[in-house]
Design a protein around this motif. Sequence first.
Motif, PDB file in Angstrom:
ATOM      1  N   ASP A   1      16.163   7.369  -9.932  1.00  0.00           N
ATOM      2  CA  ASP A   1      15.647   5.901 -10.543  1.00  0.00           C
ATOM      3  C   ASP A   1      15.782   5.700 -12.056  1.00  0.00           C
ATOM      4  OD1 ASP A   1      13.831   3.854 -11.088  1.00  0.00           O
ATOM      5  OD2 ASP A   1      12.235   4.426  -9.799  1.00  0.00           O
ATOM      6  N   PRO A   2      16.197   4.541 -12.653  1.00  0.00           N
ATOM      7  CA  PRO A   2      16.347   4.592 -13.938  1.00  0.00           C
ATOM      8  C   PRO A   2      15.150   4.545 -14.660  1.00  0.00           C
ATOM      9  CG  PRO A   2      17.223   2.524 -12.725  1.00  0.00           C
ATOM     10  CD  PRO A   2      16.940   3.753 -11.691  1.00  0.00           C
ATOM     11  N   ASP A   3      13.956   3.995 -14.052  1.00  0.00           N
ATOM     12  CA  ASP A   3      12.657   3.744 -14.572  1.00  0.00           C
ATOM     13  C   ASP A   3      12.204   5.123 -14.942  1.00  0.00           C
ATOM     14  OD1 ASP A   3      12.723   1.069 -14.512  1.00  0.00           O
ATOM     15  OD2 ASP A   3      11.718   0.782 -12.468  1.00  0.00           O
ATOM     16  N   MET A   4      12.476   6.126 -14.420  1.00  0.00           N
ATOM     17  CA  MET A   4      12.198   7.552 -14.608  1.00  0.00           C
ATOM     18  C   MET A   4      12.646   8.054 -15.856  1.00  0.00           C
ATOM     19  SD  MET A   4       9.783   8.031 -12.077  1.00  0.00           S
ATOM     20  CE  MET A   4       9.754   9.938 -11.748  1.00  0.00           C
ATOM     21  N   ASP A   5      13.403   7.529 -16.535  1.00  0.00           N
ATOM     22  CA  ASP A   5      14.483   8.199 -17.639  1.00  0.00           C
ATOM     23  C   ASP A   5      13.912   7.528 -18.927  1.00  0.00           C
ATOM     24  OD1 ASP A   5      15.874   9.944 -18.012  1.00  0.00           O
ATOM     25  OD2 ASP A   5      17.791   8.801 -18.284  1.00  0.00           O
ATOM     26  N   SER A   6      12.931   6.586 -18.937  1.00  0.00           N
ATOM     27  CA  SER A   6      12.292   5.829 -20.222  1.00  0.00           C
ATOM     28  C   SER A   6      11.991   6.941 -21.302  1.00  0.00           C
ATOM     29  CB  SER A   6      11.434   5.019 -19.788  1.00  0.00           C
ATOM     30  OG  SER A   6      10.239   5.547 -19.044  1.00  0.00           O
ATOM     31  N   MET A   7      11.114   7.770 -20.871  1.00  0.00           N
ATOM     32  CA  MET A   7      10.269   8.879 -21.851  1.00  0.00           C
ATOM     33  C   MET A   7      11.563   9.449 -22.506  1.00  0.00           C
ATOM     34  SD  MET A   7       7.635   7.601 -22.029  1.00  0.00           S
ATOM     35  CE  MET A   7       6.995   8.869 -23.334  1.00  0.00           C
ATOM     36  N   ARG A   8      12.694  10.183 -21.442  1.00  0.00           N
ATOM     37  CA  ARG A   8      13.697  10.739 -22.485  1.00  0.00           C
ATOM     38  C   ARG A   8      14.665  10.168 -23.309  1.00  0.00           C
ATOM     39  NH1 ARG A   8      19.076  11.391 -21.679  1.00  0.00           N
ATOM     40  NH2 ARG A   8      19.026   9.802 -19.906  1.00  0.00           N
ATOM     41  N   LEU A   9      14.933   8.659 -22.835  1.00  0.00           N
ATOM     42  CA  LEU A   9      15.527   7.849 -23.836  1.00  0.00           C
ATOM     43  C   LEU A   9      14.691   7.672 -25.090  1.00  0.00           C
ATOM     44  CD1 LEU A   9      16.901   5.086 -21.135  1.00  0.00           C
ATOM     45  CD2 LEU A   9      18.136   7.189 -22.248  1.00  0.00           C
ATOM     46  N   LEU A  10      13.570   7.425 -24.899  1.00  0.00           N
ATOM     47  CA  LEU A  10      12.843   7.263 -26.150  1.00  0.00           C
ATOM     48  C   LEU A  10      12.948   8.430 -27.149  1.00  0.00           C
ATOM     49  CD1 LEU A  10       9.490   5.644 -25.353  1.00  0.00           C
ATOM     50  CD2 LEU A  10      11.357   4.511 -26.643  1.00  0.00           C
ATOM     51  N   SER A  11      12.907   9.680 -26.607  1.00  0.00           N
ATOM     52  CA  SER A  11      13.097  10.876 -27.325  1.00  0.00           C
ATOM     53  C   SER A  11      14.214  11.002 -27.925  1.00  0.00           C
ATOM     54  CB  SER A  11      12.372  11.964 -26.220  1.00  0.00           C
ATOM     55  OG  SER A  11      12.668  13.331 -27.207  1.00  0.00           O
ATOM     56  N   GLU A  12      15.262  10.623 -27.217  1.00  0.00           N
ATOM     57  CA  GLU A  12      16.801  10.779 -27.677  1.00  0.00           C
ATOM     58  C   GLU A  12      17.027   9.985 -28.831  1.00  0.00           C
ATOM     59  OE1 GLU A  12      19.610  10.643 -24.354  1.00  0.00           O
ATOM     60  OE2 GLU A  12      19.102  12.657 -23.614  1.00  0.00           O
ATOM     61  N   THR A  13      16.391   8.834 -28.722  1.00  0.00           N
ATOM     62  CA  THR A  13      16.679   7.865 -29.862  1.00  0.00           C
ATOM     63  C   THR A  13      15.874   8.318 -31.031  1.00  0.00           C
ATOM     64  OG1 THR A  13      16.349   5.898 -28.431  1.00  0.00           O
ATOM     65  CG2 THR A  13      15.876   5.446 -30.659  1.00  0.00           C
ATOM     66  N   ALA A  14      14.856   9.011 -31.114  1.00  0.00           N
ATOM     67  CA  ALA A  14      14.085   9.611 -32.053  1.00  0.00           C
ATOM     68  C   ALA A  14      15.069  10.658 -32.509  1.00  0.00           C
ATOM     69  CB  ALA A  14      12.670  10.173 -31.799  1.00  0.00           C
ATOM     70  N   MET A  15      15.441  11.594 -31.867  1.00  0.00           N
ATOM     71  CA  MET A  15      16.426  12.528 -32.480  1.00  0.00           C
ATOM     72  C   MET A  15      17.752  11.973 -32.951  1.00  0.00           C
ATOM     73  SD  MET A  15      16.260  15.122 -29.270  1.00  0.00           S
ATOM     74  CE  MET A  15      17.501  16.418 -30.130  1.00  0.00           C
ATOM     75  N   LYS A  16      18.215  11.004 -32.363  1.00  0.00           N
ATOM     76  CA  LYS A  16      19.474  10.072 -32.686  1.00  0.00           C
ATOM     77  C   LYS A  16      19.155   9.611 -34.268  1.00  0.00           C
ATOM     78  CE  LYS A  16      22.991   6.860 -31.147  1.00  0.00           C
ATOM     79  NZ  LYS A  16      23.410   6.162 -30.050  1.00  0.00           N
ATOM     80  N   PHE A  17      18.024   8.950 -34.491  1.00  0.00           N
ATOM     81  CA  PHE A  17      17.567   8.293 -35.852  1.00  0.00           C
ATOM     82  C   PHE A  17      16.489   9.103 -36.607  1.00  0.00           C
ATOM     83  CE2 PHE A  17      19.335   5.242 -32.868  1.00  0.00           C
ATOM     84  CZ  PHE A  17      20.688   4.708 -33.596  1.00  0.00           C
ATOM     85  N   PRO A  18      16.671  10.296 -36.999  1.00  0.00           N
ATOM     86  CA  PRO A  18      15.387  10.878 -37.387  1.00  0.00           C
ATOM     87  C   PRO A  18      14.723  10.552 -38.469  1.00  0.00           C
ATOM     88  CG  PRO A  18      17.546  11.986 -38.016  1.00  0.00           C
ATOM     89  CD  PRO A  18      17.885  11.022 -37.157  1.00  0.00           C
ATOM     90  N   ASP A  19      15.452   9.566 -39.230  1.00  0.00           N
ATOM     91  CA  ASP A  19      14.796   9.012 -40.436  1.00  0.00           C
ATOM     92  C   ASP A  19      14.123   7.690 -40.183  1.00  0.00           C
ATOM     93  OD1 ASP A  19      15.919  10.795 -42.191  1.00  0.00           O
ATOM     94  OD2 ASP A  19      17.737   9.719 -42.459  1.00  0.00           O
TER      95      ASP A  19
END
Length: 455
Positions: free
Chosen positions: A23-41
């Motif tokens: 289910d793609p809806d179950m992946d939202s928190m991981r995607l948020l975390s990955e975005t934070a790591m991708k743009f640390p500033d």
Amino acid sequence: MLVTPVQPDTALRREALHAGIVDPDMDSMRLLSETAMKFPDALSFSSGAPHDGTHDLTKLSYYVDRYLTHLRDKGVPEQRITRLHFQYGPVNGFIQDEVVRMLAKDEGIEVPPEAVMITHGFQEAALIALRGLFRSPDDVLLCVSPAYVGIRGAARMLDIPVRGITEGPSGLEPEAVAAAVRAVRAEGRRPAALYLVPDFSNPSGTVVPLEARRRLLELAAEEGFTILEDNPYGLFASDEERLPTLKALDTRGDVVHLGSFAKSAFPGARLGYLVGDRTVVGEDGVRRTLAQELSKAKAMFTVGSSSLSQAAIGGILVDAGHDLRSATRELAAVYKERLAATLDALAGHFPPERYAEHQVRWNRPRGGFFLVVEVPFEADLAAMERSARDHGVSWAPMSMFHLDGGGERALRLGFSNLTPGAIREGIARLAGFIRAEAGPLGTAPTSPIVPEAHS
């Protein structure tokens, strides 16, 4: 000539996994975390992490020693203390006495120690409660919407159907719950439990009024469902705004109270608790509390909770005189200051009297960690990544928290782990993103999609 045989493709197809994984809806928190790591500033409003300015490494060993001293002062034999902390401990934990005293002081909840289970945070408590209460494919979880993604995820992993109930300006409304109960029963299914966060709900920050709390308890008794009360933020309410928890008002055992020490004491301990005091009678006539009965699920999920984490939390509770509410007064003031800074910064960039021009409005919670901002464009994960990449600020799309659609043009701001200065800078960056994203504005919406909208 040797012919190299073709190796078969042994990769596992994704659709062969459980629906909760696919289910793609179950992946939202991981995607948020990955975005934070991708743009640390980027300044992050995307999480609900607690303030970490009070953490002190020297306190870690102090609290463990404080709890060990407490046990010795109670006369617990040294061999027993050693075994508790180095061996597998009781499935339901060993700091129930401390938690019971805290609940009585902070929340007015009076339960015996055997009604408390120590868990790996809220998430395990929710999984255990759901697994125990839902016995049939026709059992339905009623859930406030929008809601914390963890409860929907727990239900999805257990194949439990969820019926969302859209909250009003003051949180979940009893008559909406009654209507949902009737609708579920009309389908031939059973509403087994109702989930809500009555105090400063995540994500919307709403607070359920006292009379509504009483009516929800009446409905639970009349309709035979259990209330799952999640209460991570109520501790930070001021004395003037503090309301009794549903569990404190509960006289029948209809409420399973789910708590966590992540926001109030020690996030890294990953410790929470489940309060289930209703009596369960076995076929042999033996009577046990619901928490004791649910220990079978706890034993299969994690066997037991970390002894060192329990000792640290136990030491914090003992050191505070089992009064976390008083011990966290300064922390509560920090969150109030950060909420005020967020509201002031939003009003500075988007004056409410000029709403027709900018079409940005927000709710005004009285506490908690979050608020909701309505914007004139689709605020999805792709937009959030553009915001982080091009404007240096991240947030969470509100559509992640809605159970049956909605929130497409709204975002959640989590301000709990940002200083007032960072909040002001972050809102300035957010304002730049909103203006760039909105472009020429059309007609303003006729009704808000966030509770208690400020416009």
